[in-house]
Design a protein around this motif. Structure first.
Motif, PDB file in Angstrom:
ATOM      1  N   CYS A   1      47.444  39.703  38.519  1.00 35.92           N
ATOM      2  CA  CYS A   1      47.440  39.330  39.937  1.00 35.92           C
ATOM      3  C   CYS A   1      47.958  40.494  40.767  1.00 35.92           C
ATOM      4  N   ARG A   2      47.267  40.824  41.846  1.00 32.99           N
ATOM      5  CA  ARG A   2      47.685  41.956  42.674  1.00 32.99           C
ATOM      6  C   ARG A   2      48.752  41.579  43.697  1.00 32.99           C
TER       7      ARG A   2
ATOM      8  N   ALA B   1      43.624  28.704  44.906  1.00 32.97           N
ATOM      9  CA  ALA B   1      42.400  28.911  45.692  1.00 32.97           C
ATOM     10  C   ALA B   1      42.539  30.068  46.671  1.00 32.97           C
ATOM     11  N   MET B   2      43.759  30.519  46.918  1.00 37.74           N
ATOM     12  CA  MET B   2      43.976  31.611  47.862  1.00 37.74           C
ATOM     13  C   MET B   2      43.695  32.983  47.260  1.00 37.74           C
ATOM     14  N   HIS B   3      43.683  33.083  45.917  1.00 37.10           N
ATOM     15  CA  HIS B   3      43.436  34.404  45.319  1.00 37.10           C
ATOM     16  C   HIS B   3      42.530  34.293  44.088  1.00 37.10           C
TER      17      HIS B   3
ATOM     18  N   ALA C   1      43.788  33.296  34.677  1.00 37.64           N
ATOM     19  CA  ALA C   1      43.895  32.865  33.288  1.00 37.64           C
ATOM     20  C   ALA C   1      44.836  33.757  32.493  1.00 37.64           C
ATOM     21  N   ASN C   2      45.275  34.849  33.093  1.00 38.84           N
ATOM     22  CA  ASN C   2      46.233  35.728  32.426  1.00 38.84           C
ATOM     23  C   ASN C   2      47.512  34.952  32.147  1.00 38.84           C
ATOM     24  N   PRO C   3      48.020  34.951  30.918  1.00 42.43           N
ATOM     25  CA  PRO C   3      49.233  34.177  30.620  1.00 42.43           C
ATOM     26  C   PRO C   3      50.460  34.645  31.380  1.00 42.43           C
ATOM     27  N   GLY C   4      50.393  35.844  31.960  1.00 40.87           N
ATOM     28  CA  GLY C   4      51.508  36.352  32.753  1.00 40.87           C
ATOM     29  C   GLY C   4      51.328  36.162  34.245  1.00 40.87           C
ATOM     30  N   THR C   5      50.325  35.349  34.643  1.00 41.00           N
ATOM     31  CA  THR C   5      50.096  35.131  36.072  1.00 41.00           C
ATOM     32  C   THR C   5      51.386  34.681  36.754  1.00 41.00           C
TER      33      THR C   5
END
Length: 269
Positions: A41-42, A80-82, A88-92
């Motif tokens: 996530c950026r 829904a915002m990003h 799905a990254n487990p570190g999200t």
């Protein structure tokens, strides 16, 4: 319900806690540390907790919405915002959640992971609502982190190994649950209610504050509420920092950070 709160970062990095309050609601979020690892996530953890907190306050403003349903809805809205990020990254980006809401003479509470809600009863007793499933997984890796003083390469490397392993069991039936991109996590919370007339005051906090009692054992819950009444949230966080200053490298109290982000919302009637 009268709510006052404070939130103080634990160091030079941005504060990853979030707190909000209204005459009927108190919310504390504690963003999970990434240990410098990729998240997919950026936006980052502070962005995530700020938006989740705002949506959670909005969804739970409607008394007919249950706390788990409101949390699930807020998680969906933030996801829904990003959509361009790898959710799905487990570190999200993820967070613990602690909520207290008053409605119709009842106090509803919700806890997801280890940020507790503590109720001070009118008879002087204290009820601690928390979710410590994270403490039950990967004990060997946790112990490895605690063998090192903070701010050392050994501590940093051990913490990275722990966080990587935690990500594999995070939000799974054989692990523990936090608020991330999957709204299903909301339904694995600890939730319940109490009568307003049975509660003198309450504290909703991140574990950066509760550890004064649970890990450092330098105060009782009775002393915590005495401090809150006399000095407010700022005074309680100051008490945590004074204790941590006596052990800056984690020799006496092994921990992930010398000082964690610390947040508390104090509720009175």
């Amino acid at each position: 319900m009268r709510v006052c709160f404070d939130s103080v970062g634990g160091g030079a990095n941005p504060n990853e806690d979030w707190v909000g309050g209204s005459p009927a609601l108190a919310v504390v979020l504690d963003g999970l540390s990434t240990a410098g690892l990729p998240t997919g996530c950026r936006h980052g953890v502070p962005w995530f907790v700020a938006h989740l907190g705002g949506h959670l306050m909005a969804t739970l403003a409607e008394p007919s919405v249950t706390l788990p349903d409101g949390l699930a809805s807020a998680l969906e809205r933030v996801a829904a915002m990003h959509p361009e990020c790898d959710l799905a990254n487990p570190g999200t980006p993820s967070a613990t959640v602690a909520v207290l809401r008053q409605r119709y003479g009842v106090l509803d509470y919700l806890v997801l992971a280890d940020s507790p809600v503590v109720l001070e009863g009118t008879s002087g007793d204290h009820t601690v609502i928390t979710d410590l499933r994270v403490d039950e997984v990967l004990p060997e890796l946790r112990a490895e982190v605690e063998r090192h003083e903070t701010h050392t390469s050994g501590h940093r490397e051990a913490l990275e190994r722990l966080v990587l392993a935690q990500r594999q069991v995070r939000n799974t039936p054989h692990g523990y649950w936090v608020a991330g991109a999957n709204p299903e996590a909301a339904f694995h919370c600890v939730a319940g209610s109490a009568k307003v007339n049975d509660v003198r005051s309450a504290a909703v906090m991140s574990d950066g504050v509760s550890r004064l009692v649970t890990e450092y054992k330098m105060a009782t819950w009775e002393q915590v509420f005495t401090t809150l009444r006399a000095e407010g949230p700022k005074g309680l966080i100051g008490a945590v920092r004074k204790v941590e200053a006596t052990d800056p490298t984690g020799r006496r109290w092994p921990r992930y950070k010398s000082g964690d982000d610390a947040t508390v919302a104090y509720c009175r009637w």
